[in-house]
Design a protein around this motif. Structure first.
Motif, mmCIF file in Angstrom:
data_model
loop_
_atom_site.group_PDB
_atom_site.id
_atom_site.type_symbol
_atom_site.label_atom_id
_atom_site.label_comp_id
_atom_site.label_asym_id
_atom_site.label_seq_id
_atom_site.Cartn_x
_atom_site.Cartn_y
_atom_site.Cartn_z
ATOM 1 N N GLU A 367 0.876 -1.214 -0.008
ATOM 2 C CA GLU A 367 0.079 -0.067 -0.005
ATOM 3 C C GLU A 367 0.882 1.111 0.066
ATOM 4 N N TYR A 368 2.116 1.078 0.483
ATOM 5 C CA TYR A 368 2.829 2.435 0.609
ATOM 6 C C TYR A 368 4.192 2.228 0.005
ATOM 7 N N LEU A 369 4.700 0.822 -0.467
ATOM 8 C CA LEU A 369 5.997 0.722 -1.308
ATOM 9 C C LEU A 369 5.861 0.850 -2.518
ATOM 10 N N VAL A 370 6.905 1.526 -3.191
ATOM 11 C CA VAL A 370 6.947 1.651 -4.630
ATOM 12 C C VAL A 370 7.951 0.907 -5.090
ATOM 13 N N THR A 371 8.180 -0.001 -6.202
ATOM 14 C CA THR A 371 9.131 -0.774 -6.793
ATOM 15 C C THR A 371 9.253 -0.114 -8.290
ATOM 16 N N PHE A 372 10.140 0.213 -8.752
ATOM 17 C CA PHE A 372 10.608 0.557 -10.130
ATOM 18 C C PHE A 372 11.891 0.375 -10.464
ATOM 19 N N LYS A 373 12.263 0.135 -11.744
ATOM 20 C CA LYS A 373 13.658 -0.036 -12.324
ATOM 21 C C LYS A 373 14.025 1.045 -13.058
ATOM 22 N N LEU A 374 14.840 1.630 -12.407
ATOM 23 C CA LEU A 374 15.534 3.017 -13.240
ATOM 24 C C LEU A 374 16.176 2.701 -14.477
ATOM 25 N N GLN A 375 15.993 3.219 -15.399
ATOM 26 C CA GLN A 375 16.669 3.010 -16.582
ATOM 27 C C GLN A 375 17.964 3.975 -17.096
ATOM 28 N N PRO A 376 18.907 3.481 -17.746
ATOM 29 C CA PRO A 376 20.096 4.317 -17.943
ATOM 30 C C PRO A 376 19.331 5.639 -18.812
ATOM 31 N N GLY A 377 19.955 6.831 -17.991
ATOM 32 C CA GLY A 377 19.335 8.037 -18.475
ATOM 33 C C GLY A 377 18.219 8.533 -17.623
ATOM 34 N N GLU A 378 18.031 7.957 -16.485
ATOM 35 C CA GLU A 378 16.975 8.354 -15.764
ATOM 36 C C GLU A 378 17.660 8.872 -14.269
ATOM 37 N N MET A 379 16.974 9.546 -13.773
ATOM 38 C CA MET A 379 17.459 10.059 -12.266
ATOM 39 C C MET A 379 16.334 10.181 -11.229
ATOM 40 N N VAL A 380 16.679 9.614 -10.131
ATOM 41 C CA VAL A 380 15.502 9.932 -9.186
ATOM 42 C C VAL A 380 15.842 10.746 -8.145
ATOM 43 N N THR A 381 14.965 11.654 -7.599
ATOM 44 C CA THR A 381 15.570 12.771 -6.623
ATOM 45 C C THR A 381 14.584 12.623 -5.483
ATOM 46 N N PHE A 382 15.062 12.659 -4.339
ATOM 47 C CA PHE A 382 14.038 12.628 -3.279
ATOM 48 C C PHE A 382 14.540 13.427 -2.097
ATOM 49 N N ASP A 383 13.492 13.583 -1.195
ATOM 50 C CA ASP A 383 13.934 14.323 0.128
ATOM 51 C C ASP A 383 14.301 13.156 1.157
ATOM 52 N N ASN A 384 15.660 13.369 1.334
ATOM 53 C CA ASN A 384 16.261 12.513 2.194
ATOM 54 C C ASN A 384 15.865 12.430 3.888
ATOM 55 N N LEU A 385 15.299 13.522 4.092
ATOM 56 C CA LEU A 385 14.487 13.599 5.554
ATOM 57 C C LEU A 385 13.224 12.848 5.659
ATOM 58 N N ARG A 386 12.837 12.531 4.512
ATOM 59 C CA ARG A 386 11.507 12.031 4.569
ATOM 60 C C ARG A 386 11.285 10.857 4.082
ATOM 61 N N ILE A 387 11.797 10.494 2.720
ATOM 62 C CA ILE A 387 11.613 9.327 1.880
ATOM 63 C C ILE A 387 12.582 8.146 2.335
ATOM 64 N N LEU A 388 11.960 6.854 2.513
ATOM 65 C CA LEU A 388 12.869 5.611 2.633
ATOM 66 C C LEU A 388 13.170 5.064 1.159
ATOM 67 N N HIS A 389 14.321 4.764 1.002
ATOM 68 C CA HIS A 389 14.725 4.296 -0.204
ATOM 69 C C HIS A 389 15.679 2.933 -0.164
ATOM 70 N N GLY A 390 15.476 2.061 -0.910
ATOM 71 C CA GLY A 390 16.374 0.695 -1.095
ATOM 72 C C GLY A 390 16.686 0.379 -2.451
ATOM 73 N N ARG A 391 16.941 -0.726 -2.535
ATOM 74 C CA ARG A 391 17.260 -1.385 -3.892
ATOM 75 C C ARG A 391 17.186 -3.018 -3.602
ATOM 76 N N THR A 392 16.812 -3.548 -4.509
ATOM 77 C CA THR A 392 16.787 -5.192 -4.714
ATOM 78 C C THR A 392 18.181 -5.563 -4.981
ATOM 79 N N ALA A 393 18.308 -6.650 -4.694
ATOM 80 C CA ALA A 393 19.644 -7.375 -5.072
ATOM 81 C C ALA A 393 19.630 -7.845 -6.468
#
Lengths: 434, 434
Positions: A367-393
């Motif tokens: 309900e809260y977690l978003v999963t997506f795969k960045l492609q070369p040429g893309e950039m994700v920017t986010f508020d590090n005081l607020r957003i939790l981020h991670g990466r699958t193996a």
């Protein structure tokens, strides 16, 4: 946060930027309406001093009344002896200042209130200037909100509405730059496409704001798997949801992550959850757990060496940090970087783990977690005081490398840039918002 | 702060650095005694699980007892599957973690406690490691203090005891570097002599810590009188006591000011007051005024342009900022940079001015205020979250220029460096402190 209907007299330079729909962000503005009504500058009907409260009272033509404490008026005299235009600074020597201010005479001109003080000093206050500094609490809140947009939280289903902006546009066009920073301020995340295939793009973007926030990992950093990694991010392993560098008291505000090379096999997906959404839900629905996470200070640590320089960072802070006014202002979460020293009363330890587990399980909930795969040429920017981020193996059966380049920018610089861009935009607009 | 007598088991790497008298700082240590007694590592007499509380109980040979929650033990398992040595990080996937931990078996070896968990996983905890992570509250406080020295406040009469260190020594010798940073951490101010007569020395010193904290005024900045100054510091006028950049949420932590050229006539003297001393006095003797200054958020602002870049910084914060545990952690004060917008309930305004006047009058009181004239080749360094600084006017009858070069360093980097230097020093010492 609920939609807000604002009626206030915020400076036109700010309000016009807010009330102008930003086309690329349109989806958001369906959920949060800004209605700014600027009362026209007009001569006040009447002006007087209320001696019982030591206040200037201004009755405006539109039937509203404002009061201004005399001590505040004297402190903010705009004459050349009290205020320096070139540095936009108050120059009154505060050691000679009298809190108990007495006036001799007050009068109005077409566009100003003039006060003569008991010591003979004369001050003039422009009416528009006074209106913008109303002590009416709704007006004050409006001014605060205009200078830092209130945030809006999101769940997974809303994420598709997060805009993906064009990188070239943000580099070349100030309106797109403002769109981006405003989106980050309100929603905490924004994506870019068409990022040139070369390293250094995060630095170029940071320069559009101001400058990179340097840390012991340097300015631009590469997230790549390497042997004897000093940080778990620099492995091929599953990177659990976290915020970066919770062991900094001055934790980086905005995270820029450019996908330079993506892993071609399965894995290497990005994970994002809005930590403020989880915190808000807990505050509303499980106040005991919220209180536990907001009041228990635990220790965040990073010990290691980077480019030959040893570091040993420690910061003590709760998982959910509030401002003094109770606003949620920062999430600290990083399983690898939570110290094994736990300076918490022993009888609170088990409850704290229970609260943390609830927080983390919610953060992983679809309900809260978003999963997506960045492609070369893309950039994700986010508020590090607020957003939790991670990466699958990735890379168990290695099919090529993965290389993400990152950099940080602090909110001090980003919010400053937002205000400057809004003022520039307003200066270029001839119309007034209605 | 009162002298403290500590009995604790802080890590030897830290305690030995603290308990070794630093010759050049000797005057301070007369007022604050550190007595660290390290209990020798010894096999525990007995170890058991208290099932009613889910805790491991360790009865040490010296009759003391420690308890460790099972959930904490499992979370901090040091085996290679749960903890990564190269990144010094916990690697347990928290989504699979059970808060309600059950054990099968517990045993001791010569230097470890071994726990076998219900799911078959085995953990071993070194006894010294366990001792250092005691949940005894006194031990916890001792660990916190060892990682960030508690501050000591000072008045004008004590200032003569502030050491003046040799600049070449701080650049070349790690012990002097530690002396300097520890002095700054505890006393908030330290002076240097024999600074080479060239610009860039503040940058060289900052690199000894880590790196400069950049702001919209750049990295190294020159404080010189100039026309159309964007900051009142860049004039010849009297510079009232203030802290730098209160309009930054991430306000620079340490201020380095190198006197490159001093004004040869009268004036250009440095002014310093320990803001924490004033705040402590108010908390003790005038709690209403303290509360007013600690709870009223006012607005700090800087609007201008530097090197072609416009800025518009805003930060809302009280004059006295406390940590969530009530510790005084930051003073914001700058008469020129307090915004004329005042988002404070109108009936609190007059009281707030009264409180601010009391604060400022105390800061100027000769009991607290220090005045001295920096000479070329000297540098003053101070904690910008704590110390108010100012400058007397100069150059009414111009007798030459004045040029001070400045730079900032953040406490995140400085405290990290202190911990690293202490650990290095302890590694070089063979003896143990008694």
């Amino acid at each position: 946060m609920a939609a807000k209907h604002l009626m206030c007299r915020i400076p036109s330079c700010i309000s016009s930027a807010i009330s102008t729909p930003l086309t690329s962000l349109k989806p958001f503005y369906h959920t949060q309406q800004f209605v700014s009504i600027i009362r026209p500058v007009s001569t006040a009907c009447s002006v007087g001093i209320q001696e019982s409260t030591n206040r200037l009272v201004v009755n405006w033509k539109d039937k509203l009344t404002d009061e201004y404490p005399l001590v505040w008026l004297r402190d903010n005299c705009q004459c050349t002896a009290c205020f320096d235009q070139s540095s936009q600074s108050r120059t009154i020597n505060f050691s000679h200042f009298q809190v108990n201010q007495k006036f001799k005479h007050v009068a109005t001109t077409k566009d100003a209130v003039e006060v003569q003080w008991e010591d003979g000093h004369k001050s003039a206050y422009n009416l528009e200037w006074l209106k913008q500094r109303s002590f009416n609490q709704k007006e004050q809140q409006c001014w605060l909100d205009a200078n830092k947009a209130p945030y809006s939280t999101w769940g997974a289903s809303f994420f598709k509405n997060i805009p993906m902006l064009d990188f070239n546009a943000v580099i070349q066009d100030d309106n797109t730059l403002l769109d981006w920073l405003h989106t980050l301020d309100v929603w905490g995340v924004c994506l870019f496409k068409n990022v040139p295939h070369s390293l250094g793009q995060v630095g170029i973007l940071a320069k559009r704001v101001g400058f990179i926030k340097k840390t012991h990992y340097g300015e631009e950093f590469s997230v790549q798997a390497k042997a004897n990694a000093t940080n778990v991010a620099y492995t091929q392993g599953y990177l659990q949801l976290h915020t970066d560098l919770p062991y900094y008291e001055y934790k980086p505000g905005i995270n820029l992550l450019h996908c330079y090379i993506q892993y071609k096999g399965n894995g290497g997906d990005s994970l994002l959850t809005d930590g403020f959404k989880i915190a808000e839900w807990l505050r509303e629905n499980d106040p005991e757990i919220y209180k536990c996470l907001a009041e228990t200070r635990v220790t965040w640590t990073d010990i290691g060496q980077e480019n030959g320089n040893k570091f040993h960072k420690i910061h003590h802070a709760p998982v959910i940090c509030e401002s003094s006014d109770g606003t949620i202002r920062r999430i600290n979460y990083s399983q690898p970087q939570r110290d094994s020293h736990m300076a918490v009363p022993i009888d609170q330890v088990e409850n704290w783990y229970r609260a943390l587990k609830k927080f983390y399980d919610m953060a992983l909930d679809p309900e809260y977690l978003v999963t997506f795969k960045l492609q070369p040429g893309e950039m994700v920017t986010f508020d590090n005081l607020r957003i939790l981020h991670g990466r699958t193996a990735f890379g168990e059966h290695l099919q090529g490398e993965r290389h993400v380049q990152g950099a940080y920018v602090d909110w001090d610089e980003a919010r400053s840039r937002i205000r400057v861009l809004k003022a520039n935009k307003a200066a270029n607009n001839t119309g007034r918002c209605g």
